[in-house]
Enzyme design. Sequence first.
Site, PDB file in Angstrom:
ATOM      1  N   ASP A 312      -1.697   2.174  -3.874  1.00 43.29           N
ATOM      2  CA  ASP A 312      -2.895   2.846  -3.337  1.00 43.29           C
ATOM      3  C   ASP A 312      -2.854   4.361  -3.546  1.00 43.29           C
ATOM      4  O   ASP A 312      -3.858   5.045  -3.338  1.00 43.29           O
ATOM      5  CB  ASP A 312      -3.042   2.548  -1.839  1.00 43.29           C
ATOM      6  CG  ASP A 312      -3.419   1.088  -1.587  1.00 43.29           C
ATOM      7  OD1 ASP A 312      -3.873   0.413  -2.529  1.00 43.29           O
ATOM      8  OD2 ASP A 312      -3.248   0.624  -0.439  1.00 43.29           O
ATOM      9  N   LYS A 339      -9.300  -3.139  -7.210  1.00 39.18           N
ATOM     10  CA  LYS A 339      -9.303  -2.514  -5.872  1.00 39.18           C
ATOM     11  C   LYS A 339     -10.767  -2.262  -5.461  1.00 39.18           C
ATOM     12  O   LYS A 339     -11.672  -2.845  -6.026  1.00 39.18           O
ATOM     13  CB  LYS A 339      -8.483  -1.218  -5.908  1.00 39.18           C
ATOM     14  CG  LYS A 339      -6.996  -1.466  -6.166  1.00 39.18           C
ATOM     15  CD  LYS A 339      -6.351  -2.230  -5.037  1.00 39.18           C
ATOM     16  CE  LYS A 339      -4.901  -2.540  -5.307  1.00 39.18           C
ATOM     17  NZ  LYS A 339      -4.339  -3.457  -4.309  1.00 39.18           N
TER      18      LYS A 339
HETATM   19  C1  S3P Z   1      -2.657  -4.176   1.482  1.00 38.50           C
HETATM   20  C2  S3P Z   1      -2.128  -4.576   0.287  1.00 38.50           C
HETATM   21  C3  S3P Z   1      -2.489  -3.963  -0.999  1.00 38.50           C
HETATM   22  C4  S3P Z   1      -3.175  -2.616  -0.815  1.00 38.50           C
HETATM   23  C5  S3P Z   1      -4.228  -2.649   0.243  1.00 38.50           C
HETATM   24  C6  S3P Z   1      -3.626  -3.055   1.582  1.00 38.50           C
HETATM   25  C7  S3P Z   1      -2.243  -4.869   2.714  1.00 38.50           C
HETATM   26  O1  S3P Z   1      -3.380  -4.808  -1.673  1.00 38.50           O
HETATM   27  O2  S3P Z   1      -3.724  -2.175  -2.025  1.00 38.50           O
HETATM   28  O3  S3P Z   1      -4.843  -1.403   0.379  1.00 38.50           O
HETATM   29  O4  S3P Z   1      -2.506  -4.361   3.823  1.00 38.50           O
HETATM   30  O5  S3P Z   1      -1.636  -5.953   2.599  1.00 38.50           O
HETATM   31  P1  S3P Z   1      -2.868  -6.024  -2.618  1.00 38.50           P
HETATM   32  O6  S3P Z   1      -2.210  -7.011  -1.769  1.00 38.50           O
HETATM   33  O7  S3P Z   1      -4.132  -6.570  -3.228  1.00 38.50           O
HETATM   34  O8  S3P Z   1      -1.960  -5.381  -3.609  1.00 38.50           O
END
Ligand code: S3P
Length: 426
Positions: A312, A339
């Site tokens: 992120d 994203k």
């Molecule tokens: C998150 C996991 C990440 C991240 C998101 C929050 C979480 O996403 O990019 O902002 O809280 O589990 P991904 O699991 O799609 O990588």
Amino acid sequence: MKITKVKGFSGEVTVPGDKSISHRSIMLGSLAKGTTEVYGFLQGADCLSSIDCFRKMGVEIENNGTLVTIKGRGLRGLMAPSDTLDVGNSGTTTRLMSGILVAQNFTSRVNGDASIQKRPMKRIMTPLSMMGADITSELGNDCAPLIIKGKELKGIHYDSPVASAQVKSAILFAGLYADGETSVTEPVVSRNHTELMFEEFGVDVRCEGKTAIVKPTNELFAKKVEVPGDISSAAYFIVAGLITPNSCITIKNVGINPTRDGIIKVCQAMGADITVEKTSGDIGEPTADITVRTSSLKGCVVGGDIIPTLIDEIPAIAILACFAEGETIIKDAAELKVKESNRIDVMVNNLKAMGADIEATEDGMIIRGGKTLYGATIDSKLDHRIAMSFAVAAMNAEGETEIVGAECVDISYPDFYGDMRKLVLN
Ligand code: S3P
């Protein structure tokens, strides 16, 4: 919002609570026996969507802006919502909550905004279906709206093709209700907040290398949760302090869980003046005060196993790279395309508009730093991390920058512009 160059930054800031941990506190608090108190809960739109969804399932949640109190209904106590569960812009709410909904004794419909309706859900539908779940995409495009009919679930082992905490967590939540052990192996370990909080709430969970394993349970126990500052929000102050002349910023009480601290390592590799003073130990969710000072930076390669620990923060790192001498290569980060916006395209197009030497690749971007940036009109695509990254760039660019959709910072950091402004040197 219009932004111009600043002379420097000085002072201390406390960023809001961690988004990932805040979401999980609502979900586990709702499923637990007893009352969960959450301190430092992130009052951003995404986490408020989680509160809203669980309220719709009968959970009493009080939020006075400082303290969130959740009266847990027990693992099997959720009630059928009378309406669609609206997740807003939140991928975390969508995916983690789906892992809970697949095991309920009711049917639910999950939907969100235009961005959510484009994000891939097959990644959770496949493993949850292997567990026996009935989860379908209403439009047949593997995106929300999702229709979820509760079923009996079986424990599985899943080899995840992606390093995604949202996928892993959806499976682990469903695993609480399964008929046996459930495990998920990832190509690279993603953030482990679910595993850590499961343990706090009394779940039998363990990690073996890249595999997280959960045993089904009958009860979870309410817990006091103290949410540390979000390193993903701290990232904008870290970058601002490093690239802006005459700057020194301390960011207080930041969560530095090793599955999230990649940005610190990248700053160090670039030669940044950054100090990390631990304020709590290595157990659970460690925290630190982070101080950054104006630095001469050099480009570096960001790729491989570090990517999930800073996924992120890549928009902020791209801005940092524009102010470093030489080339920065960001690779192995194709996840950026799915994203809140396609963050490879949006970063590259907007930075090009400001005069940066940057090109997109299949799985990242290449930035040749040291070029002067000029004010431009930046389309945030309503992606909070894009808006905040370009606010930092704009404060170091010649002329005026306009950020279109700047208010979308409300998703993860409602007072972002105010907090930044307080540190600006006059
Ligand atoms: C998150 C996991 C990440 C991240 C998101 C929050 C979480 O996403 O990019 O902002 O809280 O589990 P991904 O699991 O799609 O990588």
